[in-house]
Scaffold this active site. Structure first.
Site, PDB file in Angstrom:
ATOM      1  N   LYS A 172     -10.076   1.410  -1.649  1.00  0.00           N
ATOM      2  CA  LYS A 172      -9.263   2.576  -1.248  1.00  0.00           C
ATOM      3  C   LYS A 172      -8.983   3.472  -2.461  1.00  0.00           C
ATOM      4  O   LYS A 172      -8.990   4.702  -2.355  1.00  0.00           O
ATOM      5  CB  LYS A 172      -7.957   2.091  -0.611  1.00  0.00           C
ATOM      6  CG  LYS A 172      -6.964   3.182  -0.288  1.00  0.00           C
ATOM      7  CD  LYS A 172      -7.416   4.122   0.822  1.00  0.00           C
ATOM      8  CE  LYS A 172      -6.443   5.289   0.958  1.00  0.00           C
ATOM      9  NZ  LYS A 172      -6.714   6.173   2.061  1.00  0.00           N
ATOM     10  N   LYS A 240       0.939   9.363  -5.532  1.00  0.00           N
ATOM     11  CA  LYS A 240       1.150   7.912  -5.647  1.00  0.00           C
ATOM     12  C   LYS A 240      -0.186   7.178  -5.809  1.00  0.00           C
ATOM     13  O   LYS A 240      -0.338   6.292  -6.643  1.00  0.00           O
ATOM     14  CB  LYS A 240       1.896   7.448  -4.388  1.00  0.00           C
ATOM     15  CG  LYS A 240       2.149   5.976  -4.227  1.00  0.00           C
ATOM     16  CD  LYS A 240       1.231   5.252  -3.270  1.00  0.00           C
ATOM     17  CE  LYS A 240       1.144   5.816  -1.880  1.00  0.00           C
ATOM     18  NZ  LYS A 240       0.232   5.066  -1.007  1.00  0.00           N
TER      19      LYS A 240
HETATM   20  P1  NAP Z   1       4.841   8.128   6.296  1.00  0.00           P
HETATM   21  O1  NAP Z   1       4.644   9.003   7.473  1.00  0.00           O
HETATM   22  O2  NAP Z   1       5.752   8.538   5.202  1.00  0.00           O
HETATM   23  O3  NAP Z   1       5.287   6.693   6.864  1.00  0.00           O
HETATM   24  C1  NAP Z   1       5.674   5.625   6.057  1.00  0.00           C
HETATM   25  C2  NAP Z   1       6.566   4.745   6.882  1.00  0.00           C
HETATM   26  O4  NAP Z   1       6.926   3.601   6.109  1.00  0.00           O
HETATM   27  C3  NAP Z   1       7.853   5.442   7.287  1.00  0.00           C
HETATM   28  O5  NAP Z   1       8.090   5.224   8.650  1.00  0.00           O
HETATM   29  C4  NAP Z   1       8.900   4.763   6.410  1.00  0.00           C
HETATM   30  O6  NAP Z   1      10.145   4.640   6.993  1.00  0.00           O
HETATM   31  C5  NAP Z   1       8.306   3.392   6.235  1.00  0.00           C
HETATM   32  N1  NAP Z   1       8.819   2.779   5.014  1.00  0.00           N
HETATM   33  C6  NAP Z   1       8.633   3.217   3.734  1.00  0.00           C
HETATM   34  N2  NAP Z   1       9.259   2.405   2.885  1.00  0.00           N
HETATM   35  C7  NAP Z   1       9.849   1.438   3.628  1.00  0.00           C
HETATM   36  C8  NAP Z   1      10.642   0.330   3.315  1.00  0.00           C
HETATM   37  N3  NAP Z   1      10.954   0.031   2.041  1.00  0.00           N
HETATM   38  N4  NAP Z   1      11.089  -0.439   4.334  1.00  0.00           N
HETATM   39  C9  NAP Z   1      10.782  -0.144   5.613  1.00  0.00           C
HETATM   40  N5  NAP Z   1      10.032   0.913   5.970  1.00  0.00           N
HETATM   41  C10 NAP Z   1       9.574   1.689   4.979  1.00  0.00           C
HETATM   42  O7  NAP Z   1       3.446   7.794   5.586  1.00  0.00           O
HETATM   43  P2  NAP Z   1       1.997   7.624   6.258  1.00  0.00           P
HETATM   44  O8  NAP Z   1       1.269   8.903   6.102  1.00  0.00           O
HETATM   45  O9  NAP Z   1       2.120   6.969   7.575  1.00  0.00           O
HETATM   46  O10 NAP Z   1       1.344   6.624   5.178  1.00  0.00           O
HETATM   47  C11 NAP Z   1       1.574   5.210   5.207  1.00  0.00           C
HETATM   48  C12 NAP Z   1       0.589   4.557   4.232  1.00  0.00           C
HETATM   49  O11 NAP Z   1      -0.753   4.850   4.629  1.00  0.00           O
HETATM   50  C13 NAP Z   1       0.719   5.037   2.791  1.00  0.00           C
HETATM   51  O12 NAP Z   1       0.502   3.985   1.908  1.00  0.00           O
HETATM   52  C14 NAP Z   1      -0.385   6.085   2.681  1.00  0.00           C
HETATM   53  O13 NAP Z   1      -0.819   6.250   1.359  1.00  0.00           O
HETATM   54  C15 NAP Z   1      -1.446   5.489   3.582  1.00  0.00           C
HETATM   55  N6  NAP Z   1      -2.397   6.436   4.185  1.00  0.00           N
HETATM   56  C16 NAP Z   1      -1.968   7.592   4.754  1.00  0.00           C
HETATM   57  C17 NAP Z   1      -2.903   8.459   5.327  1.00  0.00           C
HETATM   58  C18 NAP Z   1      -2.498   9.783   5.947  1.00  0.00           C
HETATM   59  O14 NAP Z   1      -3.395  10.617   6.207  1.00  0.00           O
HETATM   60  N7  NAP Z   1      -1.225  10.036   6.220  1.00  0.00           N
HETATM   61  C19 NAP Z   1      -4.255   8.133   5.323  1.00  0.00           C
HETATM   62  C20 NAP Z   1      -4.654   6.919   4.784  1.00  0.00           C
HETATM   63  C21 NAP Z   1      -3.719   6.077   4.202  1.00  0.00           C
HETATM   64  P3  NAP Z   1      11.163   5.927   7.090  1.00  0.00           P
HETATM   65  O15 NAP Z   1      10.675   6.649   8.317  1.00  0.00           O
HETATM   66  O16 NAP Z   1      12.478   5.316   7.248  1.00  0.00           O
HETATM   67  O17 NAP Z   1      10.975   6.707   5.820  1.00  0.00           O
END
Ligand code: NAP
Length: 295
Positions: A172, A240
């Protein structure tokens, strides 16, 4: 066969991925830090839990899709973490993008409790998560991969076991290097076209059919032309990911000058309050240096 599954982290990616597991007919227990983030899942028949521990106590395979390495640590090993509820023989599948070295340490800690782990970060963005077409890069034991593979198939299409613990996260990181440098290249090309007084939209169309064509030119290029930076994949997450890459490169003594440059552009976006924008906003940094329109 219907299984008892857990899903923790219901953001942009986690919500549709969990919904796809539910649609595949599995029983689902979920935890979201914001209680309201669980509503779309409970509406689809999932059970809401008060902690990661409660999720683990009810399930055989527990998926994580949270933000960063300290978040995975808290969810797994914190006071109400998965480790305090997981049964021996259960499997933790971390699909977040985090540090490969920390992943290996988490796998060791879980193994001491008889709990297996796979790292399985993804590529394909929100669209891939919604349409169950994600690329999934997996690290961990082959036997555990084979057990979980049918569940991956409910969320993705290109599913590759890359190697042992941490190998999925290394893959990744490689993906994020290519994505970052390509966004930078598209930003520079479209800015160069505009500064020449040439229609950047037509340049994008012309390039799409040739060797410079790419998914990023297609999707992020269009976002740049539309000046539409609604995420998508947020600047703060891409920053990040490049931090993870640069830390690992530092430890290993690997020179990554191109990646370092884009990491600085992402830092600049964070400093100017653009962390919540899609990372196609890298074009804004390029434009700030040289202007946007033709002379
Ligand atoms: P996001 O929308 O910010 O969602 C992250 C989720 O994790 C939120 O619901 C957050 O809760 C929860 N969270 C974070 N820290 C936490 C903790 N300590 N305890 C409990 N819950 C926690 O991000 P995302 O885009 O879905 O991305 C998630 C992961 O996938 C990341 O590592 C990112 O790099 C990866 N990713 C993302 C994409 C993309 O296109 N978005 C593509 C590939 C990979 P809250 O709602 O309370 O903040």
């Amino acid at each position: 066969m219907a299984m008892k599954l857990g899903f923790i982290g219901l953001g942009i990616m986690g919500r549709p991925m969990a919904l796809n597991l539910r649609r595949a007919g599995h029983a689902l227990w979920v935890y979201g830090r914001r209680v309201e983030s669980m509503t779309p899942l409970t509406g689809a028949g999932a059970t809401a839990c008060r902690s990661p521990r409660e999720v683990a106590a009810n399930t055989d395979v527990i998926f994580l899709m949270v933000a960063d390495t300290p978040d995975v640590e808290q969810v797994l090993l914190g006071e109400t973490g998965v480790i305090h509820g997981a049964r021996p023989g259960s499997v933790v599948v971390d699909m977040s993008t985090i540090s490969p070295a920390a992943t290996r340490a988490f796998a060791d800690r879980l193994a001491q409790h008889g709990v297996e782990m796979l790292d399985a970060p993804v590529s394909g963005g929100e669209t891939g998560a919604v349409n169950a077409t994600l690329s999934i890069m997996v690290g961990g034991k082959e036997s555990i991969f084979q057990r979980v593979k049918p569940l991956f198939e409910a969320m993705g299409r290109n599913i590759v076991r890359v190697g042992e613990h941490g190998a999925g996260q290394v893959a990744k990181a490689c993906n994020q290097i290519v994505a970052a440098l390509t966004i930078e290249a598209v930003s520079e090309a479209l800015t160069f076209a505009r500064r020449n007084g040439v229609d950047a939209a037509k340049v994008r169309t012309a390039l799409l059919g040739g060797f410079a064509g790419s998914k990023i030119l297609e999707v992020h290029g269009q976002r740049m032309l539309d000046n539409d930076f609604k995420p998508g994949f947020k600047v703060k997450l891409h920053q990040k990911d490049l931090r993870i890459v640069m830390e690992d490169a530092h430890k290993l003594g690997v020179g990554l000058p191109g990646t370092a440059l884009v990491a600085q552009h992402l830092n600049a976006l964070m400093g100017s309050g653009d962390g919540e924008l899609d990372s196609a906003a890298i074009v804004k940094v390029v434009e700030r240096m040289s202007g946007k329109s033709g002379t």
